[in-house]
Scaffold this motif. Structure first.
Motif, PDB file in Angstrom:
ATOM      1  N   THR A 102       1.378 -15.571  -0.112  1.00 37.55           N
ATOM      2  CA  THR A 102       2.435 -15.498   0.884  1.00 37.55           C
ATOM      3  C   THR A 102       2.527 -14.095   1.488  1.00 37.55           C
ATOM      4  N   ARG A 103       3.223 -13.999   2.591  1.00 37.92           N
ATOM      5  CA  ARG A 103       3.440 -12.699   3.228  1.00 37.92           C
ATOM      6  C   ARG A 103       4.190 -11.756   2.294  1.00 37.92           C
ATOM      7  N   ASP A 104       5.161 -12.270   1.534  1.00 35.28           N
ATOM      8  CA  ASP A 104       5.911 -11.412   0.606  1.00 35.28           C
ATOM      9  C   ASP A 104       4.990 -10.838  -0.471  1.00 35.28           C
ATOM     10  N   VAL A 105       4.098 -11.672  -0.995  1.00 30.17           N
ATOM     11  CA  VAL A 105       3.143 -11.188  -1.998  1.00 30.17           C
ATOM     12  C   VAL A 105       2.224 -10.142  -1.371  1.00 30.17           C
ATOM     13  N   TYR A 106       1.747 -10.416  -0.183  1.00 33.31           N
ATOM     14  CA  TYR A 106       0.872  -9.475   0.514  1.00 33.31           C
ATOM     15  C   TYR A 106       1.559  -8.129   0.723  1.00 33.31           C
ATOM     16  N   ASP A 107       2.815  -8.158   1.148  1.00 38.63           N
ATOM     17  CA  ASP A 107       3.548  -6.913   1.372  1.00 38.63           C
ATOM     18  C   ASP A 107       3.741  -6.139   0.073  1.00 38.63           C
ATOM     19  N   ALA A 108       4.048  -6.868  -1.026  1.00 35.78           N
ATOM     20  CA  ALA A 108       4.237  -6.210  -2.322  1.00 35.78           C
ATOM     21  C   ALA A 108       2.941  -5.574  -2.809  1.00 35.78           C
ATOM     22  N   GLU A 109       1.819  -6.279  -2.641  1.00 39.44           N
ATOM     23  CA  GLU A 109       0.536  -5.740  -3.067  1.00 39.44           C
ATOM     24  C   GLU A 109       0.102  -4.575  -2.181  1.00 39.44           C
ATOM     25  N   SER A 110       0.466  -4.610  -0.915  1.00 45.20           N
ATOM     26  CA  SER A 110       0.151  -3.496  -0.015  1.00 45.20           C
ATOM     27  C   SER A 110       0.905  -2.236  -0.434  1.00 45.20           C
ATOM     28  N   THR A 111       2.118  -2.407  -0.931  1.00 49.04           N
ATOM     29  CA  THR A 111       2.879  -1.269  -1.452  1.00 49.04           C
ATOM     30  C   THR A 111       2.183  -0.671  -2.672  1.00 49.04           C
ATOM     31  N   LYS A 112       1.661  -1.545  -3.549  1.00 48.39           N
ATOM     32  CA  LYS A 112       0.907  -1.063  -4.709  1.00 48.39           C
ATOM     33  C   LYS A 112      -0.344  -0.308  -4.257  1.00 48.39           C
ATOM     34  N   ARG A 113      -0.978  -0.808  -3.212  1.00 46.96           N
ATOM     35  CA  ARG A 113      -2.178  -0.149  -2.693  1.00 46.96           C
ATOM     36  C   ARG A 113      -1.857   1.265  -2.218  1.00 46.96           C
TER      37      ARG A 113
END
Length: 209
Positions: A102-113
């Motif tokens: 999902t977009r929410d998961v993508y955004d959270a993982e992008s923050t980790k990146r």
């Protein structure tokens, strides 16, 4: 020497991370990797052990997988979904996995990146070199099973995703062999150090003998 951004000195600070060193498969690989590090040390100095990142190599791999899968599905999903495309095993499952992110998961993982990128930038500074195995071993044999190839791929990506996730340059140096097949060592340098890494690789190869 490059001008502008990036390192401004040829005095390097080589580093290693224990969690990455241990990703090599088997004693033959570990022995050959140690030999390659010794060769590289003649040109850049012996790497010192750095503190681990706040995210483990396995967790970083999954961050990479989720970001990659989401972006791949976002671009190619409509075309794949519009008909039978004859996509082979492995690739097919990875695209299907992208459909679940999902977009929410993508955004959270992008923050980790971004957090990982900041940590690596702080570790390297302007003169650091991260010394790592390029991959865990030589390439899998043609006769390897699908599951064996998948397991190798996932382990290899824990090493291969570092440069892509950070955007920092990496060069692999073909210094060794395992079971008669090529096996390499990599250097990851600060942003803007691309040309210096090429020069360092040439210097290291001169010590290979």
């Amino acid at each position: 020497m490059l001008q502008g951004s990036g390192p401004v000195t040829q005095t390097w600070r080589p580093l290693r991370l224990g969690a990455l060193d241990t990703l090599v498969l088997g004693s033959a690989e570990a022995d050959e990797y140690a030999r390659m590090v010794e060769i590289a040390a003649q040109a850049i100095g012996a790497p010192s052990l750095a503190s681990p990142f706040s995210i483990s190599p396995e967790d970083l791999y999954w961050t990479f997988r989720k970001i990659q899968a989401f972006e791949a599905w976002e671009v190619h999903g409509p075309w794949i979904s519009s008909g039978e495309r004859g996509i082979g095993p492995g690739v097919k499952e990875r695209f299907e996995y992208g459909q679940t992110i999902t977009r929410d998961v993508y955004d959270a993982e992008s923050t980790k990146r971004e957090a990982f990128r900041d940590e690596l930038a702080a570790l390297l500074g302007r003169d650091g070199l991260l010394v790592i195995p390029t991959v865990p071993s030589a390439a899998p044999l043609k006769a390897a099973t699908f599951d064996d190839i998948q397991a190798y791929r996932e382990r290899a990506l824990q090493l291969l995703c570092l440069s892509g996730m950070s955007g920092f340059p990496q060069i692999t140096i073909p210094l060794g062999t395992v079971n008669g097949a090529p096996f390499g060592l990599s250097l990851i340098g600060p942003a803007g150090s691309d040309h210096q890494l090429v020069s360092l690789a040439c210097q290291i190869l001169e010590h290979k003998g």
